[in-house]
Scaffold this active site. Structure first.
Site, mmCIF file in Angstrom:
data_model
loop_
_atom_site.group_PDB
_atom_site.id
_atom_site.type_symbol
_atom_site.label_atom_id
_atom_site.label_comp_id
_atom_site.label_asym_id
_atom_site.label_seq_id
_atom_site.Cartn_x
_atom_site.Cartn_y
_atom_site.Cartn_z
ATOM 1 N N SER A 1 -28.971 24.747 -15.810
ATOM 2 C CA SER A 1 -28.325 23.431 -15.835
ATOM 3 C C SER A 1 -27.518 23.198 -14.570
ATOM 4 O O SER A 1 -26.600 22.386 -14.564
ATOM 5 C CB SER A 1 -27.416 23.337 -17.071
ATOM 6 O OG SER A 1 -26.779 22.088 -17.161
ATOM 7 N N PRO B 1 -8.466 29.136 -2.835
ATOM 8 C CA PRO B 1 -8.637 30.129 -3.899
ATOM 9 C C PRO B 1 -9.946 30.890 -3.718
ATOM 10 O O PRO B 1 -10.924 30.353 -3.201
ATOM 11 C CB PRO B 1 -8.662 29.273 -5.173
ATOM 12 C CG PRO B 1 -7.909 28.038 -4.812
ATOM 13 C CD PRO B 1 -8.253 27.776 -3.373
ATOM 14 N N GLU C 1 -6.702 15.235 3.891
ATOM 15 C CA GLU C 1 -6.588 14.453 5.124
ATOM 16 C C GLU C 1 -7.745 14.715 6.099
ATOM 17 O O GLU C 1 -7.638 14.423 7.276
ATOM 18 C CB GLU C 1 -5.230 14.705 5.802
ATOM 19 C CG GLU C 1 -4.709 16.122 5.715
ATOM 20 C CD GLU C 1 -5.505 17.080 6.564
ATOM 21 O OE1 GLU C 1 -6.386 17.759 6.005
ATOM 22 O OE2 GLU C 1 -5.253 17.137 7.775
ATOM 23 N N SER D 1 -9.235 17.402 7.308
ATOM 24 C CA SER D 1 -9.241 18.453 8.332
ATOM 25 C C SER D 1 -10.451 19.365 8.242
ATOM 26 O O SER D 1 -10.848 19.983 9.233
ATOM 27 C CB SER D 1 -7.954 19.288 8.252
ATOM 28 O OG SER D 1 -7.772 19.828 6.953
ATOM 29 N N HIS E 1 -12.105 21.753 -0.982
ATOM 30 C CA HIS E 1 -11.720 22.614 0.135
ATOM 31 C C HIS E 1 -10.876 21.867 1.164
ATOM 32 O O HIS E 1 -10.061 22.477 1.857
ATOM 33 C CB HIS E 1 -12.975 23.200 0.788
ATOM 34 C CG HIS E 1 -13.589 24.306 -0.001
ATOM 35 N ND1 HIS E 1 -14.150 25.426 0.571
ATOM 36 C CD2 HIS E 1 -13.725 24.484 -1.341
ATOM 37 C CE1 HIS E 1 -14.605 26.237 -0.376
ATOM 38 N NE2 HIS E 1 -14.360 25.671 -1.536
ATOM 39 N N GLY F 1 -3.738 19.431 2.737
ATOM 40 C CA GLY F 1 -3.812 18.219 1.938
ATOM 41 C C GLY F 1 -5.109 17.471 2.154
ATOM 42 O O GLY F 1 -5.955 17.854 2.966
ATOM 43 N N ARG G 1 -17.430 20.291 -3.621
ATOM 44 C CA ARG G 1 -16.595 21.389 -3.133
ATOM 45 C C ARG G 1 -15.914 21.024 -1.814
ATOM 46 O O ARG G 1 -14.792 21.469 -1.544
ATOM 47 C CB ARG G 1 -17.445 22.643 -2.940
ATOM 48 C CG ARG G 1 -17.861 23.323 -4.225
ATOM 49 C CD ARG G 1 -18.729 24.532 -3.946
ATOM 50 N NE ARG G 1 -18.055 25.487 -3.089
ATOM 51 C CZ ARG G 1 -18.598 26.033 -1.999
ATOM 52 N NH1 ARG G 1 -19.818 25.703 -1.619
ATOM 53 N NH2 ARG G 1 -17.917 26.911 -1.285
ATOM 54 N N THR H 1 -20.074 23.941 -13.013
ATOM 55 C CA THR H 1 -21.255 23.600 -13.799
ATOM 56 C C THR H 1 -22.426 23.193 -12.912
ATOM 57 O O THR H 1 -23.561 23.118 -13.366
ATOM 58 C CB THR H 1 -20.944 22.464 -14.796
ATOM 59 O OG1 THR H 1 -22.085 22.255 -15.629
ATOM 60 C CG2 THR H 1 -20.618 21.163 -14.077
#
Length: 330
Positions: free
Chosen positions: A252, A168, A81, A83, A73, A79, A69, A199
């Protein structure tokens, strides 16, 4: 990358697809990125990063999901890079945005970077470390491997408000999700494929309380949530619970597999954003095709979409810098 730049002929796309699916793929170029960028300047770079990930995940396999993640993120804000790694004294950095508070494993990035600085000072960027760590974390969870394009340089800016507005949300509907992904050069297939990353890992009760207790403001539950699953979740999450963790892929959640799509098809996706994948014919069709491991293309598709996401807003050449320490600019 603009939509125009992302458009390539079917033949070229097929060739790229074939080698991106293999971790032994030959180098390719994308805005100055290529697989094996450090082969000459720091030939042990990928092995060093992989060792840092494997050592950490032997002690705590649950780190795999937040490490994956973390790359997502990072890429969606300014982008890919680096940050998301920066820290400011006033705490107005991306790390302190609410969507990023659940990220863990920053010390793994620090350890990998420290080892790289010892091996080849000033060569490997923190943003490339993030990209490599994401791949290695997925592999450690029995997921697919892919050729990671490297050659990114690090940004110098981090802003909490940009993280709030660009990431999002688990509460998003399909229209919002498609719009946000499109703004980053990603299509509906990338949306549903990358959502498959759910998952592995956990969510927390505050992210689903509205689905269980007050979905429309009338004390009801989300009609798109399987009733038996909703009842089970209510036993775990009381309306005021802010801490309980919930497996996103029950039974799982420590293994990277296709079972997420089976859950979504059964209306058992944990978040509204998971359920939203059934609200578009294209994303729904993908969910239904991938819900069984036999004949699934998810592993191959995931590598392709991760490479594509890894090209968002990259800094290459003389842009940005190669940070000595990932938490601060040089």
């Amino acid at each position: 990358m603009t939509a125009l730049k992302m458009t390539i002929s079917g033949f070229v796309f097929l060739q790229i697809l074939l080698f991106l699916l293999s971790s032994f793929a030959p180098p390719t170029n994308a805005q100055g990125l290529k697989v094996g960028f450090y082969d000459k300047k720091c030939p042990k770079a990928e092995l060093i990063v992989k060792k840092s990930v494997l050592d950490a995940m032997k002690n705590d396999p649950t780190l795999g999901a937040p490490l994956l993640r973390m790359f997502f993120h990072d890429c969606f804000v300014r982008g890919c890079e680096g940050s998301v790694l920066l820290e400011l004294k006033n705490k107005k950095d991306e790390k302190n945005a609410i969507p990023n508070l659940s990220l863990r494993g920053f010390e793994i990035i620090d350890n990998a970077k420290a080892a790289l600085e010892k091996e080849c000072p000033g060569v490997v960027s923190c943003s490339d470390v993030l990209a490599l760590v994401a791949r290695d974390a997925v592999v450690a969870l029995n997921g697919p491997s892919w050729g990671v394009e490297t050659g990114r340089r690090d940004g110098r800016v981090t802003n909490i408000n940009e993280a709030r507005s660009n990431l999002p949300s688990p509460f998003d509907n399909i229209t919002s999700l498609v719009t946000q992904f499109k703004a980053k050069g990603l299509d509906k297939k990338d949306l549903v494929v990358l959502s498959g990353g759910h998952t592995v890992g956990n969510g927390h009760c505050p992210l689903i309380t509205n689905r269980l207790y007050n979905f429309t403001g009338k004390g009801d539950s989300d009609p798109n949530l399987d009733t038996e699953y909703a009842a089970a979740l209510r036993k775990k999450c009381k309306p005021t619970d802010t801490t309980t963790a919930l497996e996103m892929d029950p039974g799982s959640f420590k293994t990277f597999d296709e079972s997420y799509f089976k859950l979504v098809s059964q209306r058992r996706g944990l978040f509204q954003s998971d359920a939203a994948l059934l609200d578009s014919q294209e994303t729904k069709s993908y969910v239904l095709k991938q819900k069984n491991s036999y004949g699934s293309s998810f592993f191959k598709d995931f590598g392709v979409s991760m490479v594509k996401m890894g090209r968002i807003g990259v800094l290459t050449g003389q842009l940005g810098e190669v940070r000595k320490k990932c938490r601060m600019v040089n």
